[in-house]
Scaffold this motif. Structure first.
Motif, PDB file in Angstrom:
ATOM      1  N   ILE A  40      24.669 -16.678  -1.917  1.00 29.73           N
ATOM      2  CA  ILE A  40      23.950 -16.926  -0.679  1.00 29.73           C
ATOM      3  C   ILE A  40      24.610 -18.139  -0.034  1.00 29.73           C
ATOM      4  O   ILE A  40      24.533 -19.252  -0.562  1.00 29.73           O
ATOM      5  CB  ILE A  40      22.454 -17.183  -0.931  1.00 29.73           C
ATOM      6  N   LEU A  41      25.295 -17.905   1.077  1.00 34.97           N
ATOM      7  CA  LEU A  41      26.026 -18.948   1.769  1.00 34.97           C
ATOM      8  C   LEU A  41      25.109 -19.571   2.818  1.00 34.97           C
ATOM      9  O   LEU A  41      24.830 -18.968   3.857  1.00 34.97           O
ATOM     10  CB  LEU A  41      27.292 -18.373   2.413  1.00 34.97           C
ATOM     11  N   VAL A  42      24.622 -20.763   2.532  1.00 34.66           N
ATOM     12  CA  VAL A  42      23.639 -21.431   3.383  1.00 34.66           C
ATOM     13  C   VAL A  42      24.354 -22.389   4.325  1.00 34.66           C
ATOM     14  O   VAL A  42      25.109 -23.252   3.885  1.00 34.66           O
ATOM     15  CB  VAL A  42      22.615 -22.206   2.529  1.00 34.66           C
ATOM     16  N   GLY A  95      20.000 -15.726   8.178  1.00 34.40           N
ATOM     17  CA  GLY A  95      19.938 -15.960   9.620  1.00 34.40           C
ATOM     18  C   GLY A  95      19.964 -17.440   9.990  1.00 34.40           C
ATOM     19  O   GLY A  95      19.487 -18.293   9.246  1.00 34.40           O
ATOM     20  N   LEU A  96      20.518 -17.709  11.167  1.00 39.26           N
ATOM     21  CA  LEU A  96      20.687 -19.085  11.624  1.00 39.26           C
ATOM     22  C   LEU A  96      19.586 -19.537  12.576  1.00 39.26           C
ATOM     23  O   LEU A  96      19.579 -20.689  13.006  1.00 39.26           O
ATOM     24  CB  LEU A  96      22.062 -19.236  12.289  1.00 39.26           C
ATOM     25  N   GLY A  97      18.695 -18.639  12.938  1.00 36.84           N
ATOM     26  CA  GLY A  97      17.588 -19.032  13.811  1.00 36.84           C
ATOM     27  C   GLY A  97      18.030 -19.397  15.209  1.00 36.84           C
ATOM     28  O   GLY A  97      17.434 -20.264  15.845  1.00 36.84           O
ATOM     29  N   GLN A 125      20.229 -29.182   5.073  1.00 32.85           N
ATOM     30  CA  GLN A 125      19.041 -29.223   5.906  1.00 32.85           C
ATOM     31  C   GLN A 125      18.861 -27.892   6.624  1.00 32.85           C
ATOM     32  O   GLN A 125      19.798 -27.369   7.221  1.00 32.85           O
ATOM     33  CB  GLN A 125      19.147 -30.349   6.938  1.00 32.85           C
ATOM     34  N   LEU A 126      17.656 -27.348   6.539  1.00 33.59           N
ATOM     35  CA  LEU A 126      17.311 -26.103   7.215  1.00 33.59           C
ATOM     36  C   LEU A 126      16.433 -26.419   8.410  1.00 33.59           C
ATOM     37  O   LEU A 126      16.007 -27.561   8.600  1.00 33.59           O
ATOM     38  CB  LEU A 126      16.574 -25.172   6.252  1.00 33.59           C
ATOM     39  N   GLN A 127      16.125 -25.421   9.207  1.00 34.53           N
ATOM     40  CA  GLN A 127      15.198 -25.630  10.320  1.00 34.53           C
ATOM     41  C   GLN A 127      13.811 -25.947   9.788  1.00 34.53           C
ATOM     42  O   GLN A 127      13.453 -25.560   8.679  1.00 34.53           O
ATOM     43  CB  GLN A 127      15.148 -24.383  11.198  1.00 34.53           C
ATOM     44  N   GLY A 128      13.045 -26.657  10.576  1.00 34.28           N
ATOM     45  CA  GLY A 128      11.668 -26.959  10.214  1.00 34.28           C
ATOM     46  C   GLY A 128      11.524 -28.085   9.209  1.00 34.28           C
ATOM     47  O   GLY A 128      10.471 -28.243   8.608  1.00 34.28           O
ATOM     48  N   GLY A 129      12.572 -28.863   8.994  1.00 37.05           N
ATOM     49  CA  GLY A 129      12.484 -30.013   8.104  1.00 37.05           C
ATOM     50  C   GLY A 129      12.630 -29.696   6.626  1.00 37.05           C
ATOM     51  O   GLY A 129      12.477 -30.576   5.789  1.00 37.05           O
ATOM     52  N   SER A 186      14.819 -21.360   7.875  1.00 37.07           N
ATOM     53  CA  SER A 186      14.225 -21.573   6.548  1.00 37.07           C
ATOM     54  C   SER A 186      13.714 -20.281   5.927  1.00 37.07           C
ATOM     55  O   SER A 186      13.950 -20.011   4.744  1.00 37.07           O
ATOM     56  CB  SER A 186      13.080 -22.586   6.639  1.00 37.07           C
ATOM     57  N   SER A 187      13.001 -19.485   6.711  1.00 34.75           N
ATOM     58  CA  SER A 187      12.419 -18.271   6.144  1.00 34.75           C
ATOM     59  C   SER A 187      13.498 -17.252   5.788  1.00 34.75           C
ATOM     60  O   SER A 187      13.330 -16.478   4.845  1.00 34.75           O
ATOM     61  CB  SER A 187      11.403 -17.651   7.102  1.00 34.75           C
TER      62      SER A 187
END
Length: 148
Positions: A6-8, A79-81, A52-56, A14-15
């Motif tokens: 899983i390439l983050v 997904g990148l949001g 760091q992901l979206q939403g803190g 976040s979800s």
């Protein structure tokens, strides 16, 4: 050996990261009942460490290893949001993007497989991996992807 990597990416949705990981965890839990091997996965990023992901929220990752002939894992980009064409442009201007694009292209050139969800499909396009293929993304970004 891993089945999935899983390439983050920094700022990922976040979800999307969570559901990717949770689906693999569910498959792992069900595998013994089905008599099949449990999938193995790892969370990676270009540099490793806390992403760091979206939403803190954040997630701990290991550094994405250099492509070797022994990495048969399917690389999955959550997904990148990204909600607008401008957001896509801004994300592609970030410092980590060239490294991700390069690593994706190398992985596939060496026989690897990749998958992406939602707006992360734009990374596959940038790596030249959608040529001659059908792809989908979220409905509000589909016209942008089609025009590219």
């Amino acid at each position: 050996m891993y089945d999935f990597t899983i390439l983050v990416m920094e700022g990922a949705f976040s979800s999307s990261v969570a559901v990717t990981r949770d689906m693999l965890a569910a498959a792992s839990a069900l595998a013994p009942r089905l008599g099949v091997p449990a999938p193995r996965w790892r969370l990676c990023s270009i540099d490793g460490g806390d992403v760091q992901l979206q939403g803190g929220m954040s997630v701990q990752t290991t550094r994405l290893p250099a492509r070797s002939g022994q990495d048969a894992s399917v690389w999955v980009l959550p997904g990148l949001g990204l909600n607008t064409p401008d957001a896509v442009s801004r994300r592609f201007a970030m410092a980590d993007v060239p490294g991700v694009i390069d690593q994706l292209a190398r992985h596939v050139a060496a026989g690897g497989q990749v998958a992406a969800s939602c707006s992360a499909v734009f990374m596959l396009h940038a790596a030249g991996l959608l040529e001659g293929r059908r792809a989908t993304t979220t409905w509000w970004l589909a016209p942008l992807l089609r025009s590219m």
